[in-house]
Design a protein around this motif. Structure first.
Motif, PDB file in Angstrom:
ATOM      1  N   TYR A  57      49.228 -48.098  18.171  1.00 30.19           N
ATOM      2  CA  TYR A  57      49.822 -46.768  18.163  1.00 30.19           C
ATOM      3  C   TYR A  57      50.094 -46.401  16.711  1.00 30.19           C
ATOM      4  CZ  TYR A  57      52.661 -42.887  20.031  1.00 30.19           C
ATOM      5  OH  TYR A  57      53.158 -41.651  20.372  1.00 30.19           O
ATOM      6  N   LEU A  58      49.558 -45.263  16.292  1.00 34.19           N
ATOM      7  CA  LEU A  58      49.652 -44.865  14.898  1.00 34.19           C
ATOM      8  C   LEU A  58      50.390 -43.546  14.727  1.00 34.19           C
ATOM      9  CD1 LEU A  58      45.898 -45.389  13.812  1.00 34.19           C
ATOM     10  CD2 LEU A  58      47.676 -47.130  14.130  1.00 34.19           C
ATOM     11  N   HIS A  94      49.955 -40.180  13.156  1.00 34.09           N
ATOM     12  CA  HIS A  94      48.719 -39.484  12.793  1.00 34.09           C
ATOM     13  C   HIS A  94      48.700 -39.097  11.314  1.00 34.09           C
ATOM     14  CE1 HIS A  94      45.425 -36.930  14.920  1.00 34.09           C
ATOM     15  NE2 HIS A  94      44.956 -37.517  13.846  1.00 34.09           N
ATOM     16  N   ALA A 154      44.093 -39.384  20.283  1.00 33.18           N
ATOM     17  CA  ALA A 154      45.406 -38.929  19.817  1.00 33.18           C
ATOM     18  C   ALA A 154      45.977 -37.964  20.842  1.00 33.18           C
ATOM     19  CB  ALA A 154      45.295 -38.234  18.451  1.00 33.18           C
ATOM     20  N   SER A 196      47.969 -43.189   9.906  1.00 33.27           N
ATOM     21  CA  SER A 196      46.700 -42.584   9.508  1.00 33.27           C
ATOM     22  C   SER A 196      46.946 -41.521   8.444  1.00 33.27           C
ATOM     23  CB  SER A 196      46.020 -41.960  10.740  1.00 33.27           C
ATOM     24  OG  SER A 196      44.760 -41.413  10.407  1.00 33.27           O
ATOM     25  N   LYS A 212      47.594 -41.911  18.925  1.00 33.75           N
ATOM     26  CA  LYS A 212      48.457 -41.544  17.807  1.00 33.75           C
ATOM     27  C   LYS A 212      49.524 -40.538  18.236  1.00 33.75           C
ATOM     28  CE  LYS A 212      44.191 -41.488  15.119  1.00 33.75           C
ATOM     29  NZ  LYS A 212      43.335 -40.966  16.196  1.00 33.75           N
TER      30      LYS A 212
END
Length: 274
Positions: A114-115, A117, A36, A148, A70
């Motif tokens: 790609y998240l 967070h 991240a 996430s 992230k």
């Protein structure tokens, strides 16, 4: 790289040892890494350093590696550390700046995933962030997008009105009753469900007689039993171990077969889902 690796090496809280540990994990057989753009808990730059070494010295090519990082909103950042964006900028501008820094740190032109967070402090801000990830996906900079630390199915439903959520990464452990509602939603809707805190957060299950008995019968560890159980229940675990032996064991968990001990396996799954 395959969108759904069976096991991902997690790099949170590794500090200065990050590069060494990522290299070690990949030499043991890992081919997926999670990080991240959050200096508070991650050294994304050292993940990138490790990936360069793996390519240059060990011929592990970029196309054979799954890289996931992230965007961490301001609430998850440490203001005493350098931020990857201007905190006064709009959310889209913050994400674009953070993504640019991630690509540079990881020495890659694209991300496999790609998240977000976490959800942002309001749903409208979360939706604004999601649309920015959608744009990055449309541009080809990221291949899969997700979120996430999301424990409200309503947020996932809102996001999916704009575009399908491809990945959810949550704590999946005994302390939150195995996140049943979100896990079930992901399974029903074809969303990859990644887990963290699964081993550390489940001491009671790891020492439960059902688990230890099954591990003894198969001559494996309780931790391997839990990772194999995760695989069979549509869960992709993150492993953050610093031990090479545990890295090997975590990878070997996929090869465990419950065919001869199905009653024991069912008893354990019933314990979790009941």
């Amino acid at each position: 790289m395959n969108l759904a690796p069976k096991l991902i090496y997690g790099t949170a809280w590794k500090g200065e040892k990050t590069a060494h540990l990522v290299i070690s994990a990949f030499l043991q057989g890992f081919r997926a890494v999670d990080t991240a753009c959050q200096p508070k808990h991650y050294r994304e730059d050292l993940v990138g350093e490790a990936l360069e070494i793996l390519q240059d010295k060990h011929s592990i090519k970029r196309e054979d590696v799954y890289i996931q990082t992230k965007f961490t909103p301001l609430s998850g950042q440490d203001p005493t550390k350098p931020l990857p964006y201007n905190s006064r900028d709009s959310i889209p501008a913050q994400i674009k700046s953070s993504l640019s820094k991630s690509l540079a740190s990881l020495h890659t032109s694209y991300l496999d995933a790609y998240l977000l967070h976490s959800p942002l402090r309001t749903l409208p801000l979360t939706m604004e962030a999601w649309r920015t990830l959608m744009a990055a996906q449309d541009e080809g900079t990221v291949r899969a997008i997700g979120i996430s630390n999301v424990y409200d199915v309503g947020i996932l439903k809102a996001l999916e009105k704009e575009r399908k959520v491809q990945i959810v990464q949550n704590r999946w452990y005994e302390g939150n009753a195995w996140d049943k509602e979100v896990w079930a939603y992901c399974k029903k809707n074809g969303i990859i469900y990644q887990s963290f805190w699964t081993l550390t957060g489940s001491p009671a299950l790891l020492t439960h007689p059902y688990t230890t008995s099954l591990a003894d019968k198969l001559d494996v560890t309780a931790e391997q039993i839990l990772f194999k159980l995760a695989h069979l229940n549509n869960v992709v675990p993150l492993s953050g171990t610093t031990s090479e032996l545990h890295m090997q064991q975590d990878l070997a968990a996929e090869r465990i077969v419950f065919k001869e001990v199905l009653d024991d396996y069912k008893r354990l799954t019933d314990l979790i889902w009941s």
